[in-house]
Design a protein around this motif. Structure first.
Motif, PDB file in Angstrom:
ATOM      1  N   MET A  40       1.123  -1.451   0.256  1.00 16.22           N
ATOM      2  CA  MET A  40      -0.201   0.044  -0.113  1.00 16.22           C
ATOM      3  C   MET A  40       1.088   1.339   0.254  1.00 16.22           C
ATOM      4  O   MET A  40       1.934   1.163   0.792  1.00 16.22           O
ATOM      5  CB  MET A  40      -0.920  -0.096   1.484  1.00 16.22           C
ATOM      6  CG  MET A  40      -1.961   0.869   1.594  1.00 16.22           C
ATOM      7  SD  MET A  40      -2.822   0.938   2.805  1.00 16.22           S
ATOM      8  CE  MET A  40      -2.540   2.259   3.267  1.00 16.22           C
ATOM      9  N   THR A  41       0.889   2.177  -0.634  1.00 17.31           N
ATOM     10  CA  THR A  41       1.701   3.135  -0.515  1.00 17.31           C
ATOM     11  C   THR A  41       0.969   4.458   0.189  1.00 17.31           C
ATOM     12  O   THR A  41      -0.538   4.810  -0.209  1.00 17.31           O
ATOM     13  CB  THR A  41       1.153   4.317  -2.811  1.00 17.31           C
ATOM     14  OG1 THR A  41       1.632   3.084  -3.514  1.00 17.31           O
ATOM     15  CG2 THR A  41       1.954   5.038  -2.519  1.00 17.31           C
ATOM     16  N   ILE A  42       1.813   4.874   0.527  1.00 13.12           N
ATOM     17  CA  ILE A  42       1.661   5.989   1.494  1.00 13.12           C
ATOM     18  C   ILE A  42       0.939   7.546   0.660  1.00 13.12           C
ATOM     19  O   ILE A  42       1.712   7.725   0.146  1.00 13.12           O
ATOM     20  CB  ILE A  42       2.311   6.131   2.858  1.00 13.12           C
ATOM     21  CG1 ILE A  42       1.930   4.866   3.729  1.00 13.12           C
ATOM     22  CG2 ILE A  42       1.681   7.073   3.679  1.00 13.12           C
ATOM     23  CD1 ILE A  42       2.695   4.594   4.960  1.00 13.12           C
ATOM     24  N   ALA A  43       0.067   8.548   1.551  1.00  9.29           N
ATOM     25  CA  ALA A  43       0.503   9.571   0.293  1.00  9.29           C
ATOM     26  C   ALA A  43       1.291  10.270   0.862  1.00  9.29           C
ATOM     27  O   ALA A  43       1.576  10.033   1.714  1.00  9.29           O
ATOM     28  CB  ALA A  43      -1.222  10.313   0.493  1.00  9.29           C
ATOM     29  N   ARG A  44       1.982  11.185   0.060  1.00  6.21           N
ATOM     30  CA  ARG A  44       3.325  12.147   0.589  1.00  6.21           C
ATOM     31  C   ARG A  44       2.541  12.953   1.523  1.00  6.21           C
ATOM     32  O   ARG A  44       3.382  13.133   2.157  1.00  6.21           O
ATOM     33  CB  ARG A  44       3.256  12.940  -0.867  1.00  6.21           C
ATOM     34  CG  ARG A  44       4.448  13.675  -0.923  1.00  6.21           C
ATOM     35  CD  ARG A  44       4.805  15.175  -1.894  1.00  6.21           C
ATOM     36  NE  ARG A  44       3.878  14.688  -2.918  1.00  6.21           N
ATOM     37  CZ  ARG A  44       4.077  14.803  -4.202  1.00  6.21           C
ATOM     38  NH1 ARG A  44       5.154  15.252  -4.608  1.00  6.21           N
ATOM     39  NH2 ARG A  44       3.023  14.698  -5.113  1.00  6.21           N
ATOM     40  N   GLY A  45       1.264  13.583   1.440  1.00  4.35           N
ATOM     41  CA  GLY A  45       1.425  14.419   2.749  1.00  4.35           C
ATOM     42  C   GLY A  45       1.001  13.866   4.260  1.00  4.35           C
ATOM     43  O   GLY A  45       1.809  14.256   5.373  1.00  4.35           O
ATOM     44  N   VAL A  46       0.876  12.521   4.577  1.00  6.84           N
ATOM     45  CA  VAL A  46       0.583  12.014   4.631  1.00  6.84           C
ATOM     46  C   VAL A  46       2.399  10.822   5.609  1.00  6.84           C
ATOM     47  O   VAL A  46       2.496  11.453   6.611  1.00  6.84           O
ATOM     48  CB  VAL A  46      -0.306   9.775   5.130  1.00  6.84           C
ATOM     49  CG1 VAL A  46       0.099   9.398   6.569  1.00  6.84           C
ATOM     50  CG2 VAL A  46      -1.189  10.966   4.957  1.00  6.84           C
ATOM     51  N   ARG A  47       3.735  10.504   4.111  1.00  4.86           N
ATOM     52  CA  ARG A  47       4.738  10.594   4.978  1.00  4.86           C
ATOM     53  C   ARG A  47       5.593  11.522   5.017  1.00  4.86           C
ATOM     54  O   ARG A  47       6.125  11.746   5.836  1.00  4.86           O
ATOM     55  CB  ARG A  47       4.682  10.036   3.612  1.00  4.86           C
ATOM     56  CG  ARG A  47       5.502   8.694   3.414  1.00  4.86           C
ATOM     57  CD  ARG A  47       6.724   8.205   1.433  1.00  4.86           C
ATOM     58  NE  ARG A  47       6.523   9.566   0.885  1.00  4.86           N
ATOM     59  CZ  ARG A  47       5.742   9.647  -0.252  1.00  4.86           C
ATOM     60  NH1 ARG A  47       4.784   8.556  -0.927  1.00  4.86           N
ATOM     61  NH2 ARG A  47       6.077  10.210  -1.250  1.00  4.86           N
ATOM     62  N   ASN A  48       5.102  12.918   4.902  1.00  6.26           N
ATOM     63  CA  ASN A  48       5.642  14.021   5.012  1.00  6.26           C
ATOM     64  C   ASN A  48       4.604  14.955   6.071  1.00  6.26           C
ATOM     65  O   ASN A  48       6.034  15.441   6.386  1.00  6.26           O
ATOM     66  CB  ASN A  48       5.982  15.101   3.711  1.00  6.26           C
ATOM     67  CG  ASN A  48       6.075  14.398   2.866  1.00  6.26           C
ATOM     68  OD1 ASN A  48       7.487  14.260   2.311  1.00  6.26           O
ATOM     69  ND2 ASN A  48       6.089  15.605   2.060  1.00  6.26           N
TER      70      ASN A  48
END
Length: 145
Positions: free
Chosen positions: A1-9
């Motif tokens: 599952m890919t974590i959204a960039r905004g969540v990752r950052n």
């Protein structure tokens, strides 16, 4: 599952990095990217709320709302310019969440309204809201102090 960039950052509003903005908890910018990275989701949510509150004092759109940025259309047009986003869909989603029309005046200083706009932006930017209420509420609390 890919974590959204905004969540990752820890930047759920996908705020552009700007070295002049010394946000609380800002660690820098993503490698080879343009978005800020925060130490915690709460501080990224705080920055989102502070930006929305700061927009209120900026020039709004002629013939829309009152003086300054005070409608869903004005907030989202400033947040997510049409050259990068389907701004009309974004505006419609935020207005629907608030139960108002796109050009209705809203009081962004009202914590309930600010929280709803912040949540709408988080959902739109990340494809959903991954945060429990406690995290969102702490970010809101920090934005309002």
């Amino acid at each position: 599952m890919t974590i959204a960039r905004g969540v990752r950052n820890h930047n759920p509003g996908n705020i552009d990095y700007n070295p002049r903005n010394n946000w609380e908890g800002q660690l820098g910018k993503e490698p080879n990217g343009r978005f800020a990275i925060f130490d915690t989701a709460e501080n990224g949510i705080r920055a989102l709320g502070r930006l929305l509150l700061n927009y209120r004092g900026k020039d709004g759109m002629p013939g829309v709302g009152g003086p300054g940025i005070d409608t869903p259309r004005e907030f989202i047009t400033r947040w997510a310019p049409g050259n990068e986003n389907d701004t009309e869909a974004y505006i419609a989603a935020i207005a629907k969440r608030l139960g108002v029309k796109a050009n209705d005046v809203i009081n962004i200083k009202n914590p309930v309204t600010l929280r709803a706009v912040m949540l709408g932006i988080i959902v739109h930017e990340n494809g959903g809201n991954p945060y429990p209420d406690a995290v969102l509420d702490e970010g809101l609390r920090r934005a309002l102090k």
